[in-house]
Design an enzyme around this catalytic site. Structure first.
Site, mmCIF file in Angstrom:
data_model
loop_
_atom_site.group_PDB
_atom_site.id
_atom_site.type_symbol
_atom_site.label_atom_id
_atom_site.label_comp_id
_atom_site.label_asym_id
_atom_site.label_seq_id
_atom_site.Cartn_x
_atom_site.Cartn_y
_atom_site.Cartn_z
ATOM 1 N N GLY A 1 2.791 0.256 0.529
ATOM 2 C CA GLY A 1 1.539 1.006 0.601
ATOM 3 C C GLY A 1 0.275 0.178 0.430
ATOM 4 O O GLY A 1 -0.790 0.726 0.150
ATOM 5 N N LYS A 2 0.356 -1.136 0.618
ATOM 6 C CA LYS A 2 -0.832 -1.992 0.476
ATOM 7 C C LYS A 2 -1.891 -1.640 1.520
ATOM 8 O O LYS A 2 -3.027 -1.348 1.190
ATOM 9 C CB LYS A 2 -0.446 -3.480 0.633
ATOM 10 C CG LYS A 2 0.489 -4.003 -0.426
ATOM 11 C CD LYS A 2 0.814 -5.477 -0.206
ATOM 12 C CE LYS A 2 1.554 -5.752 1.095
ATOM 13 N NZ LYS A 2 2.881 -5.126 1.183
ATOM 14 N N SER A 3 -1.476 -1.682 2.797
ATOM 15 C CA SER A 3 -2.457 -1.420 3.860
ATOM 16 C C SER A 3 -2.966 0.011 3.794
ATOM 17 O O SER A 3 -4.123 0.281 4.112
ATOM 18 C CB SER A 3 -1.844 -1.689 5.239
ATOM 19 O OG SER A 3 -1.379 -3.015 5.308
ATOM 20 N N TYR A 4 -2.104 0.928 3.384
ATOM 21 C CA TYR A 4 -2.518 2.325 3.259
ATOM 22 C C TYR A 4 -3.692 2.441 2.295
ATOM 23 O O TYR A 4 -4.680 3.116 2.570
ATOM 24 C CB TYR A 4 -1.342 3.169 2.775
ATOM 25 C CG TYR A 4 -1.631 4.658 2.763
ATOM 26 C CD1 TYR A 4 -1.452 5.433 3.907
ATOM 27 C CD2 TYR A 4 -2.081 5.286 1.605
ATOM 28 C CE1 TYR A 4 -1.726 6.794 3.901
ATOM 29 C CE2 TYR A 4 -2.355 6.645 1.584
ATOM 30 C CZ TYR A 4 -2.180 7.393 2.731
ATOM 31 O OH TYR A 4 -2.456 8.733 2.723
ATOM 32 N N GLY B 1 5.866 -2.387 3.015
ATOM 33 C CA GLY B 1 6.164 -0.955 3.060
ATOM 34 C C GLY B 1 5.814 -0.218 1.774
ATOM 35 O O GLY B 1 6.029 0.981 1.657
ATOM 36 N N GLY C 1 3.652 -9.283 2.257
ATOM 37 C CA GLY C 1 4.683 -8.638 1.439
ATOM 38 C C GLY C 1 5.212 -9.601 0.385
ATOM 39 O O GLY C 1 5.427 -10.774 0.660
ATOM 40 N N ASP D 1 -5.573 -7.852 1.913
ATOM 41 C CA ASP D 1 -4.282 -7.203 2.108
ATOM 42 C C ASP D 1 -3.252 -8.333 2.145
ATOM 43 O O ASP D 1 -3.139 -9.050 3.136
ATOM 44 C CB ASP D 1 -4.347 -6.445 3.453
ATOM 45 C CG ASP D 1 -3.213 -5.447 3.618
ATOM 46 O OD1 ASP D 1 -2.320 -5.384 2.749
ATOM 47 O OD2 ASP D 1 -3.221 -4.739 4.646
HETATM 48 P P1 ADP Z 1 2.424 -2.233 3.354
HETATM 49 O O1 ADP Z 1 1.051 -2.526 3.876
HETATM 50 O O2 ADP Z 1 2.544 -2.464 1.880
HETATM 51 O O3 ADP Z 1 3.490 -2.950 4.106
HETATM 52 P P2 ADP Z 1 1.879 0.419 4.321
HETATM 53 O O4 ADP Z 1 0.581 0.634 3.641
HETATM 54 O O5 ADP Z 1 1.832 0.102 5.772
HETATM 55 O O6 ADP Z 1 2.725 -0.673 3.556
HETATM 56 O O7 ADP Z 1 2.741 1.731 4.042
HETATM 57 C C1 ADP Z 1 4.000 1.959 4.647
HETATM 58 C C2 ADP Z 1 4.070 3.408 5.103
HETATM 59 O O8 ADP Z 1 3.967 4.285 4.006
HETATM 60 C C3 ADP Z 1 2.954 3.782 6.067
HETATM 61 O O9 ADP Z 1 3.484 4.634 7.050
HETATM 62 C C4 ADP Z 1 1.974 4.534 5.201
HETATM 63 O O10 ADP Z 1 1.268 5.497 5.943
HETATM 64 C C5 ADP Z 1 2.857 5.183 4.162
HETATM 65 N N1 ADP Z 1 2.192 5.297 2.859
HETATM 66 C C6 ADP Z 1 2.024 4.296 1.989
HETATM 67 N N2 ADP Z 1 1.421 4.716 0.866
HETATM 68 C C7 ADP Z 1 1.181 6.031 1.033
HETATM 69 C C8 ADP Z 1 0.564 7.054 0.223
HETATM 70 N N3 ADP Z 1 0.068 6.775 -0.986
HETATM 71 N N4 ADP Z 1 0.496 8.313 0.711
HETATM 72 C C9 ADP Z 1 0.970 8.590 1.943
HETATM 73 N N5 ADP Z 1 1.552 7.672 2.745
HETATM 74 C C10 ADP Z 1 1.665 6.405 2.319
HETATM 75 MG MG MG Z 2 0.562 -3.820 5.417
#
Ligand code: ADP
Ligand code: MG
Length: 372
Positions: free
Chosen positions: A117-120, A115, A265, A262
């Site tokens: 923001g890695k995948s983002y 959560g 967690g 990616d």
């Molecule tokens: P992870 O891959 O680390 O588990 P995600 O990338 O899926 O986390 O991010 C979790 C949520 O936060 C998603 O809904 C994503 O769209 C949002 N999010 C993460 N980073 C950002 C950012 N820099 N700006 C806007 N939304 C973000």
């Molecule tokens: Mg992810």
């Protein structure tokens, strides 16, 4: 090639719904390349300071969307504060692109708790495209402008998942789910998964279709799909080959391998409610991530002049990332963190991990060979 340090970027996102609901307070500050994290239990203390190659403030600034996240809006007084996907691509993706043209290998990997923001950053969501789609789109656009000359261009794509120390080919839904792919070692190229599907692609759309296909192949555990995807490491590999002839008529191939990783967690998996497979899963994921931590520590020690053995063999992840971490690659790590006090321990641990990683040195060379 010259030795250079692994580049580290840190990116802090805005509060998510859970954090807002829990009335979380921000504990991260960034200024001029410095990231400060404050311990919510010791508000009087100075924060801990970290310096990275890039610091991305995606907490606020610009305008807030209906989903609570922010986007840049130059009409606002703080409109430039928010760092968006374009800025990250400008800094990190563009460099990887020119590396690919020059024939260098590059790797980008994202570390952080689920959560964060890695995948983002790596892949993105919908119109908020991350580095992978922007990289591919631009690569094909550039190939398009150069096509028709003496050089031929080939791009291939593969996608795998490491789950429970088992490598699954995400482009081959029929691959053996229990045993996974065998890892082989090549004296020069390092470790690679035997029989991994490597498909030629000629457009970003083709890659995007493959990635969607890969996503549906992804392991779905009985309990919670989201929890599962957060426990697997996904590696996308793009190979870019430029074939030309030299003045003597000899065929030359310049090649570049681009790995986009990616990671699972980084949070410590709590054993609550986890039994049987789920427990094994948590343990194995920790094996790959803790092995990565040990490899990073050993490489950092080496860079500081200590003689230590790097335990690449301790996990599948570290085998596959051997070149990326200690060999022929220009490598970038994105450390993704939550801004919230309730995630203090995890964010601090991510920043420490990143701090260690930035000491690592790699030596990338241009991969250019006469073809056989
Ligand atoms: P992870 O891959 O680390 O588990 P995600 O990338 O899926 O986390 O991010 C979790 C949520 O936060 C998603 O809904 C994503 O769209 C949002 N999010 C993460 N980073 C950002 C950012 N820099 N700006 C806007 N939304 C973000
Ligand atoms: Mg992810």
């Amino acid at each position: 090639g010259a030795e250079e340090n692994l580049k580290v970027a840190v990116r802090v996102r805005s509060f998510n719904k859970r954090e807002i609901d829990m009335n979380a307070k921000p504990i991260i500050e960034m200024s001029a390349g410095q990231t400060v994290i404050r311990n919510p239990a010791e508000p009087a203390e100075d924060g801990k300071k970290f310096a990275f190659d890039y610091s991305y403030w995606s907490f606020d600034g610009g305008k807030q969307r209906s989903d609570g996240f922010w986007e840049p809006d130059l009409a606002q007084p703080n409109g430039k504060k928010y760092c968006d996907q374009n800025k990250v691509f400008e800094d990190l993706g563009k460099g990887m692109l020119s590396n690919a043209w020059e024939g260098y290998n590059s790797t980008l990997f994202a570390y952080g708790q689920t959560g964060s923001g890695k995948s983002y950053s790596v892949v993105g969501y919908g119109p908020n495209k991350g580095i992978v789609p922007m990289f591919c789109e631009q690569l094909f656009a550039e190939i398009g402008t150069k096509k028709g000359g003496d050089t031929a261009y080939e791009v291939t794509f593969s996608m795998l998942e490491i789950y429970n120390e088992i490598v699954r080919d995400l482009l081959n839904p029929n691959s053996d789910k229990k045993k996974g792919l065998r890892i082989r070692q090549h004296p020069k190229k390092g470790f690679w998964p035997e029989q991994l599907a490597v498909v030629p692609v000629d457009s970003y759309q083709a890659i995007s279709n493959k990635m969607d296909q890969g996503a549906t192949t992804r392991t779905i555990a009985a309990t919670n799909m989201n929890a599962t995807s957060s426990r697997a490491h996904t590696i996308v590999c793009i190979t870019f080959i430029q074939k030309s002839k030299n003045s003597a008529g000899q065929e030359l191939a310049k090649s570049s391998v681009v790995n986009l990783v990616d990671l699972a967690g980084s949070e410590r998996v709590s054993s609550t409610g986890a039994t049987g497979d789920r427990l094994k899963e948590g343990a194995a994921i920790n094996q790959s991530l803790s092995a990565l931590g040990n490899v990073i520590s050993a490489l950092a020690d080496q860079s500081n002049g200590k003689k230590v053995k790097v335990p690449y063999r301790d996990s599948v992840l570290t085998q596959l990332l051997m070149n990326a971490l200690g060999g022929n690659s220009k490598t970038i790590m994105i450390a993704a963190i939550s801004p919230a006090d309730i995630n203090y321990e995890e964010s601090l641990s991510t920043l420490r991990y990143a701090d260690r990683a930035k000491q690592i040195k790699t030596r990338a060379i241009i991969n250019e060979d006469p073809t056989e």
